[in-house]
Design an enzyme around this catalytic site. Structure first.
Site, short mmCIF file in Angstrom:
data_model
loop_
_atom_site.label_atom_id
_atom_site.label_comp_id
_atom_site.label_asym_id
_atom_site.label_seq_id
_atom_site.Cartn_x
_atom_site.Cartn_y
_atom_site.Cartn_z
CG ASN A 7 31.22 7.47 36.10
OD1 ASN A 7 30.28 7.27 35.33
ND2 ASN A 7 32.10 8.44 35.93
CE LYS A 14 36.39 6.17 34.31
NZ LYS A 14 36.15 7.54 34.00
NE ARG A 91 29.58 11.96 36.16
CZ ARG A 91 30.68 12.49 35.65
NH1 ARG A 91 31.79 11.84 35.71
NH2 ARG A 91 30.63 13.67 35.11
CG HIS A 180 31.59 18.70 33.12
ND1 HIS A 180 31.97 19.46 32.05
CD2 HIS A 180 32.00 17.44 32.89
CE1 HIS A 180 32.60 18.68 31.17
NE2 HIS A 180 32.62 17.46 31.66
CG HIS A 208 35.14 20.46 34.34
ND1 HIS A 208 35.00 19.70 35.48
CD2 HIS A 208 35.40 19.59 33.34
CE1 HIS A 208 35.19 18.41 35.17
NE2 HIS A 208 35.42 18.33 33.87
N GLY A 210 38.63 19.78 30.53
CA GLY A 210 39.16 18.44 30.31
C GLY A 210 38.92 18.09 28.86
NE ARG A 241 30.60 16.06 23.92
CZ ARG A 241 30.92 15.78 25.19
NH1 ARG A 241 31.44 16.73 25.96
NH2 ARG A 241 30.71 14.60 25.69
CG PHE A 284 43.72 19.95 25.24
CD1 PHE A 284 42.60 19.15 25.48
CD2 PHE A 284 43.52 21.23 24.74
CE1 PHE A 284 41.32 19.62 25.23
CE2 PHE A 284 42.24 21.70 24.50
CZ PHE A 284 41.14 20.90 24.74
CD GLU A 385 33.39 15.06 37.74
OE1 GLU A 385 34.45 14.57 37.33
OE2 GLU A 385 32.47 15.41 37.00
P1 ADP Z 1 37.62 13.86 30.79
O1 ADP Z 1 37.29 13.54 32.24
O2 ADP Z 1 36.66 14.79 30.13
O3 ADP Z 1 37.95 12.65 29.95
P2 ADP Z 1 40.08 14.95 31.89
O4 ADP Z 1 39.60 15.94 32.89
O5 ADP Z 1 40.64 13.66 32.38
O6 ADP Z 1 38.97 14.69 30.79
O7 ADP Z 1 41.17 15.69 30.98
C1 ADP Z 1 41.79 15.03 29.91
C2 ADP Z 1 42.57 16.06 29.10
O8 ADP Z 1 43.56 16.69 29.94
C3 ADP Z 1 43.32 15.42 27.94
O9 ADP Z 1 42.98 16.06 26.72
C4 ADP Z 1 44.77 15.72 28.29
O10 ADP Z 1 45.51 16.00 27.15
C5 ADP Z 1 44.70 16.93 29.15
N1 ADP Z 1 45.94 17.07 29.91
C6 ADP Z 1 46.43 16.28 30.87
N2 ADP Z 1 47.66 16.73 31.26
C7 ADP Z 1 47.95 17.82 30.51
C8 ADP Z 1 49.05 18.73 30.41
N3 ADP Z 1 50.12 18.60 31.18
N4 ADP Z 1 48.97 19.73 29.51
C9 ADP Z 1 47.90 19.86 28.73
N5 ADP Z 1 46.84 19.05 28.77
C10 ADP Z 1 46.85 18.04 29.64
#
Ligand code: ADP
Length: 397
Positions: A7, A14, A91, A180, A208, A210, A241, A284, A385
């Protein structure tokens, strides 16, 4: 058989080497700061000490070479020679309207990835660099491109056309593609398998959630709708976003702040979402902490995020004339039991959705989290993924 999954970002790469017989990760790692001072490769292999290599990486070819060196090293490597690696799965963000499936890379495929630079300006050039670096470092090894847009290419016309003059679709391919896609395809199928649902007819909604967040509806794994559009900006509120927004907001900010459209789009992509609303963070966990300490806009941002997720679930239940299962995945979806519970119970009890608190007290593991008398099954299904890319690569070679 072993498949390497790559990726590639503009300054990062990665990778995971996956043993396909056991579907087990043998080694994984990250090259950072490619083309910048302070390049670093971090390599982790099962049963071996972590390895860090700080050799300069002026370009992606050097990074790929160092990855193969790490994988074949006598101390921290996991294969004796590159011959043991059957193929490389990449990817790729955007396949435009040309690709509805993953595909073995040829000159023609690379040409199309290049033609899609406009549609994925941050990712497609980097993805192509990763492919070309592999061609240079391990010539003759098959490369497979797995597009994030593949799942969305299966949408019906009523879901993918924007209600703008059709000439823009015809001239530029402006339509909803969804992103995604690899995750939505993987998690929807895994939900059907794990939940023992009807493989042909199960109506599944995948959330999904994240830092980037999107949601999809599918029947028997076939795409019905998905929330991201021409770019990943549309749909849910995300870390940075805005998600869905009245397009006139762009014009209004541009006029009043003397900004270009590109500058406003940059604000909507990078400075909005829960970060923009709360003023605290795109993470978050930080926003949740701030809300707990009484930061009102942090609380509103989280409320708005969950509300938007629930609205999409309601819309997608209508799109499929019902829903059999809802699956939560990615960083927030897999780790944040409060969000899962609030989305389901604050807004979806009219559908008969009921969460079992004890089952929901879980992180990152496949599990049914709804109560036995819930009319819709709710699951936590971790996304993978890399494995999905490796499976596609294996299938194509
Ligand atoms: P991406 O792949 O889009 O970068 P991820 O799927 O890795 O994102 O998700 C990252 C997000 O998940 C971050 O905003 C993080 O704060 C949130 N996150 C991880 N653990 C927790 C948790 N215990 N509670 C709330 N949010 C969480």
């Amino acid at each position: 058989m072993k498949i390497l999954v790559i990726n590639c970002g503009s300054s990062s790469l990665k990778y995971q080497l996956i043993d396909m017989e056991k579907e087990a990760v043998l080694a994984k790692g990250l090259c950072e700061r490619i083309g910048i001072d302070g390049s670093k490769l971090t390599h982790k292999a099962e049963g071996k000490e972590d390895f860090v290599n700080e050799t300069p990486m002026p370009d992606h070819s050097v990074a790929v070479k160092l990855v193969f060196d790490a994988l074949t090293d006598s101390a921290h490597g996991v294969v004796q020679s590159v011959d043991e690696i059957s193929a490389i799965g990449h990817r790729v963000l955007h396949g435009g309207t040309k690709f509805t499936e993953s595909i073995v890379v040829t000159d023609e495929v690379k040409k199309v990835i290049r033609e899609c630079f406009d549609l994925g300006p941050l990712h497609n050039p980097a993805n192509l660099m990763g492919i070309e670096a592999c061609e240079k470092v391990v010539p003759g090894k098959k490369n497979v491109a797995v597009f994030d847009t593949t799942f969305g290419m299966g949408l019906p016309e009523k879901a993918y056309y924007y209600a703008i003059p059709t000439e823009y679709y015809e001239k530029y391919g402006i339509r909803r593609y969804g992103f995604h896609g690899t995750s939505h395809a993987f998690v929807s199928k895994e939900t059907i398998r794990f939940g023992q649902l009807d493989p042909e007819k199960a109506r599944v909604i995948v959330c999904h959630l994240g830092n980037g967040a999107s949601i999809s509806a599918s029947i028997g794994g076939r795409a019905v709708d998905t929330s991201m559009g021409l770019t990943p900006l549309e749909g849910l509120i995300m870390g940075t976003r805005s998600g869905d927004i009245d397009a006139a907001v762009v014009q209004y900010i541009a006029n009043h702040e003397n900004k270009t459209v590109d500058e406003v789009l940059n604000i909507l992509n990078k400075k909005s979402g829960v970060l923009g609303m709360s003023g605290v963070s795109s993470d978050f966990r930080d926003v949740e902490n701030a809300a707990r300490e009484g930061n009102h806009m942090a609380e509103v941002a989280l409320d708005a995020f969950r509300y938007r997720v629930a609205k999409y679930i309601g819309a997608y239940a209508a799109a499929m004339n019902g829903v059999d299962a809802i699956a939560f995945t990615a960083g927030v979806g897999e780790n944040d039991k409060v969000t899962r519970k609030l989305v389901c119970e604050q807004y979806l009890s009219f559908l008969g959705v009921k969460i079992d608190d004890e089952r929901n007290n879980v992180r990152g593991e496949e599990r049914l989290i709804s109560a036995d008398d819930s009319s819709v099954k709710v699951f936590l299904i971790p996304t993978n993924e890399e494995l999905a890319i490796a499976r596609d690569t294996l299938r194509l070679i």
